[in-house]
Write an enzyme that holds these catalytic residues in place. Sequence first.
Site, PDB file in Angstrom:
ATOM      1  N   GLY A   1       6.353  13.766   5.652  1.00  0.00           N
ATOM      2  CA  GLY A   1       6.577  14.592   6.824  1.00  0.00           C
ATOM      3  C   GLY A   1       6.115  13.955   8.119  1.00  0.00           C
ATOM      4  O   GLY A   1       6.064  12.723   8.246  1.00  0.00           O
TER       5      GLY A   1
ATOM      6  N   ALA B   1      15.033   7.152  13.380  1.00  0.00           N
ATOM      7  CA  ALA B   1      14.369   8.145  14.226  1.00  0.00           C
ATOM      8  C   ALA B   1      14.152   7.626  15.650  1.00  0.00           C
ATOM      9  O   ALA B   1      14.388   8.351  16.632  1.00  0.00           O
ATOM     10  CB  ALA B   1      13.025   8.534  13.608  1.00  0.00           C
TER      11      ALA B   1
ATOM     12  N   HIS C   1       1.556   1.159   0.196  1.00  0.00           N
ATOM     13  CA  HIS C   1       1.407   2.565  -0.207  1.00  0.00           C
ATOM     14  C   HIS C   1       0.806   2.574  -1.606  1.00  0.00           C
ATOM     15  O   HIS C   1       1.239   1.816  -2.479  1.00  0.00           O
ATOM     16  CB  HIS C   1       2.770   3.262  -0.212  1.00  0.00           C
ATOM     17  CG  HIS C   1       2.674   4.752  -0.229  1.00  0.00           C
ATOM     18  ND1 HIS C   1       2.240   5.447  -1.339  1.00  0.00           N
ATOM     19  CD2 HIS C   1       2.939   5.693   0.714  1.00  0.00           C
ATOM     20  CE1 HIS C   1       2.246   6.747  -1.061  1.00  0.00           C
ATOM     21  NE2 HIS C   1       2.660   6.920   0.177  1.00  0.00           N
TER      22      HIS C   1
ATOM     23  N   ASP D   1      14.496  -7.773  11.429  1.00  0.00           N
ATOM     24  CA  ASP D   1      15.456  -8.450  12.323  1.00  0.00           C
ATOM     25  C   ASP D   1      15.047  -8.335  13.795  1.00  0.00           C
ATOM     26  O   ASP D   1      15.116  -9.302  14.547  1.00  0.00           O
ATOM     27  CB  ASP D   1      16.863  -7.862  12.152  1.00  0.00           C
ATOM     28  CG  ASP D   1      17.417  -8.047  10.741  1.00  0.00           C
ATOM     29  OD1 ASP D   1      16.723  -8.658   9.915  1.00  0.00           O
ATOM     30  OD2 ASP D   1      18.531  -7.571  10.486  1.00  0.00           O
TER      31      ASP D   1
ATOM     32  N   HIS E   1       4.769  -0.885   2.187  1.00  0.00           N
ATOM     33  CA  HIS E   1       5.337   0.385   2.644  1.00  0.00           C
ATOM     34  C   HIS E   1       5.652   0.415   4.138  1.00  0.00           C
ATOM     35  O   HIS E   1       6.640   0.997   4.545  1.00  0.00           O
ATOM     36  CB  HIS E   1       4.346   1.495   2.312  1.00  0.00           C
ATOM     37  CG  HIS E   1       4.803   2.872   2.683  1.00  0.00           C
ATOM     38  ND1 HIS E   1       5.940   3.441   2.151  1.00  0.00           N
ATOM     39  CD2 HIS E   1       4.282   3.793   3.532  1.00  0.00           C
ATOM     40  CE1 HIS E   1       6.093   4.660   2.647  1.00  0.00           C
ATOM     41  NE2 HIS E   1       5.117   4.891   3.503  1.00  0.00           N
TER      42      HIS E   1
ATOM     43  N   THR F   1      14.082   5.879   7.937  1.00  0.00           N
ATOM     44  CA  THR F   1      13.927   7.275   8.351  1.00  0.00           C
ATOM     45  C   THR F   1      14.445   8.237   7.282  1.00  0.00           C
ATOM     46  O   THR F   1      13.760   9.203   6.920  1.00  0.00           O
ATOM     47  CB  THR F   1      14.650   7.516   9.696  1.00  0.00           C
ATOM     48  OG1 THR F   1      14.027   6.671  10.677  1.00  0.00           O
ATOM     49  CG2 THR F   1      14.550   8.969  10.136  1.00  0.00           C
TER      50      THR F   1
ATOM     51  N   ARG G   1      -2.050   2.375   9.364  1.00  0.00           N
ATOM     52  CA  ARG G   1      -1.418   3.606   9.860  1.00  0.00           C
ATOM     53  C   ARG G   1      -1.866   4.830   9.067  1.00  0.00           C
ATOM     54  O   ARG G   1      -1.866   4.825   7.840  1.00  0.00           O
ATOM     55  CB  ARG G   1       0.096   3.477   9.752  1.00  0.00           C
ATOM     56  CG  ARG G   1       0.835   4.748  10.085  1.00  0.00           C
ATOM     57  CD  ARG G   1       2.321   4.515  10.086  1.00  0.00           C
ATOM     58  NE  ARG G   1       2.846   4.298   8.770  1.00  0.00           N
ATOM     59  CZ  ARG G   1       3.305   5.251   7.969  1.00  0.00           C
ATOM     60  NH1 ARG G   1       3.279   6.529   8.357  1.00  0.00           N
ATOM     61  NH2 ARG G   1       3.810   4.965   6.788  1.00  0.00           N
TER      62      ARG G   1
ATOM     63  N   ARG H   1      -5.029   5.159   3.097  1.00  0.00           N
ATOM     64  CA  ARG H   1      -4.189   4.368   2.191  1.00  0.00           C
ATOM     65  C   ARG H   1      -4.721   3.020   1.793  1.00  0.00           C
ATOM     66  O   ARG H   1      -4.573   2.598   0.649  1.00  0.00           O
ATOM     67  CB  ARG H   1      -2.874   4.099   2.917  1.00  0.00           C
ATOM     68  CG  ARG H   1      -1.938   5.142   2.633  1.00  0.00           C
ATOM     69  CD  ARG H   1      -0.644   4.841   3.226  1.00  0.00           C
ATOM     70  NE  ARG H   1      -0.017   6.142   3.258  1.00  0.00           N
ATOM     71  CZ  ARG H   1       1.063   6.422   3.911  1.00  0.00           C
ATOM     72  NH1 ARG H   1       1.652   5.488   4.616  1.00  0.00           N
ATOM     73  NH2 ARG H   1       1.557   7.616   3.869  1.00  0.00           N
TER      74      ARG H   1
ATOM     75  N   GLU I   1      -2.290  15.079   3.790  1.00  0.00           N
ATOM     76  CA  GLU I   1      -2.149  13.734   3.219  1.00  0.00           C
ATOM     77  C   GLU I   1      -3.443  12.967   3.436  1.00  0.00           C
ATOM     78  O   GLU I   1      -4.329  13.406   4.181  1.00  0.00           O
ATOM     79  CB  GLU I   1      -0.963  12.997   3.877  1.00  0.00           C
ATOM     80  CG  GLU I   1       0.380  13.598   3.468  1.00  0.00           C
ATOM     81  CD  GLU I   1       1.576  12.917   4.094  1.00  0.00           C
ATOM     82  OE1 GLU I   1       1.412  12.213   5.107  1.00  0.00           O
ATOM     83  OE2 GLU I   1       2.682  13.104   3.579  1.00  0.00           O
TER      84      GLU I   1
END
Length: 531
Positions: free
Chosen positions: A53, A19, A241, A220, A349, A47, A384, A288, A117
Amino acid sequence: MGQQDDSMTHDVLVIGSGAAGLTAALALAEHARVLVLAKGALNSGSTAWAQGGIAAVLDTGDTFENHMRDTMVAGAGLNRRETVEFVIERAPHAIARLVELGVPFNTEGPNLHLTREGGHSHRRIVHVDDATGWAVEAALLKAAEENPNITLLPNRTCIDLINGKHELRYSGSGRVWGAYALNTETGRVEAHTARATVLASGGAGRCYLFSTAPRGATGDGIAMAWRAGARVSNMEMMQFHPTCLYNLEVKNFLITEAVRGEGGRLINPRSGKRFMEFYDERLELAPRDVVARAIDAEIKRFGLDYVHLDISHMPVDFVKGHFPTIYEKLIGLGIDMTTGPIPVVPAQHYTCGGILIDLAGRTDLPGLYAAGECTESGLHGANRLASNSLLECFVFGEAAARDIIARWDTFDAPPPVRPWDESRVTDSDEEVVIKQNWTEIRRFMWNYVGIVRTTKRLERAAHRIKLLQEEVGDYYGHFRVSTDLIELRNLLECAELIVRSALKRHESRGLHYTLDYPNTGNLVRDTVLVP
Ligand code: FAD
Ligand code: SIN
């Protein structure tokens, strides 16, 4: 072809075709010739695997302020407010752009359907069933493939950034001019030079034994930027997650958070009872880190292998309609989520930390930009918020492109650089060393640097990393590079950055939870490592 064998020069080099990379490439292509490199297939990054979503304020009852507050509550206050504002205010535009590119988001009447969520106070997640990433990646790739200013090269494993040390007339400067990449089709190392380079190489999830991330998430870009002299930040903030499928054959299949968002309940399989009420008043929709720790605690306390996630109380058509991909996958494994529970465990995750960037995607190094999961932009803080990650990719992919275009006249053409030197290496006669070390790193990171940490465990991990660094360094110096070897070197580099950062944080905050410092300190501070 450019100045030397196996080398190519473009206006801008983008490393990564997820993305972040494709968003940057499409925006850059309005003004420049862009080369996009990917390790393996073009759609092999995270991605394409995204399920839930993309978060954006689109509901009439919702506000930017709500989304910002939820982001900062999840992030335990470590977020940078200006970044949070910058990203969240640009979310509706990012979604509109994806609609323009043809992403078939689910609708409800004339509006986009919004799911919910954990950690979100409102419905604000736009999605394409439960396979949003697949649709997004396909639309971005189609647009990039049709664009005459974009060249897409899969099967290129970037090894290191090219900078002043690699110029034919050595300057030693930190200016980045592109990257050396192993062409896995020919086995040769190519030098790809450019006026500007954008790292969009994804996260480092594969440092852990159990991860929802694809095989190539070996950090990387983070390792390359660090070796070239860029600072990294908050690498201890590794997200787990809560609900990865527990299955002995399928090790990394995610069960989207939207299952809990649409009513799924977490149940202790031994007692048959819901347990989140013992951990957080927001129950299954707590952020989370809270839910993952609760599951981890339940598993340890009751000696379980997994807990249950149950949405079978909802109507069959509702479940199949909302989660067609997950339903099909589970049916194939003999699990019917419309009639019974799904066994789940937490798994690594998302990499919240990464290369430090500013609001224009600029790193510390002249000529080097970065966007997406390989960065630490200040959006996520200590944890996040669900579905904020793809959003960050779109906003920073575009921001980096805009900044490069705005400064174009200040970017010099790349100088001639040295070709890759293989004169002192031979083919490996002991591939087993790579496999053994890969497994060892992932195992001790899982056991010692996981959801609940202690200083002693972190020190054990640090000790092992030191031993492995000698072995891997020696191996790297003597044998011809392969993708496995390049990844092993980077995994080890990232493992070191994670452990060093974790040892520096003398508090528990967000995803970093240590029994030796269980409280959250008053001082809010990023863990910034300087090369
Ligand atoms: P990626 O999409 O991971 O792409 C990385 C690119 O870099 C790839 O093209 C790869 O080939 C290339 N690359 C890597 N190393 C090299 C190298 N050495 N040389 C050349 N190229 C290289 N986020 C959300 O917001 N919503 C969700 O619903 C969601 N669901 C998720 C579900 C799963 C199972 C996973 C794993 C993640 C999910 N995430 C979600 C997180 C989100 O998908 C990722 O953070 C995001 O897609 C990262 O995009 P990216 O462009 O930074 O990197
Ligand atoms: C999920 O669908 O649960 C993943 C969402 C995310 O990682 O943001």
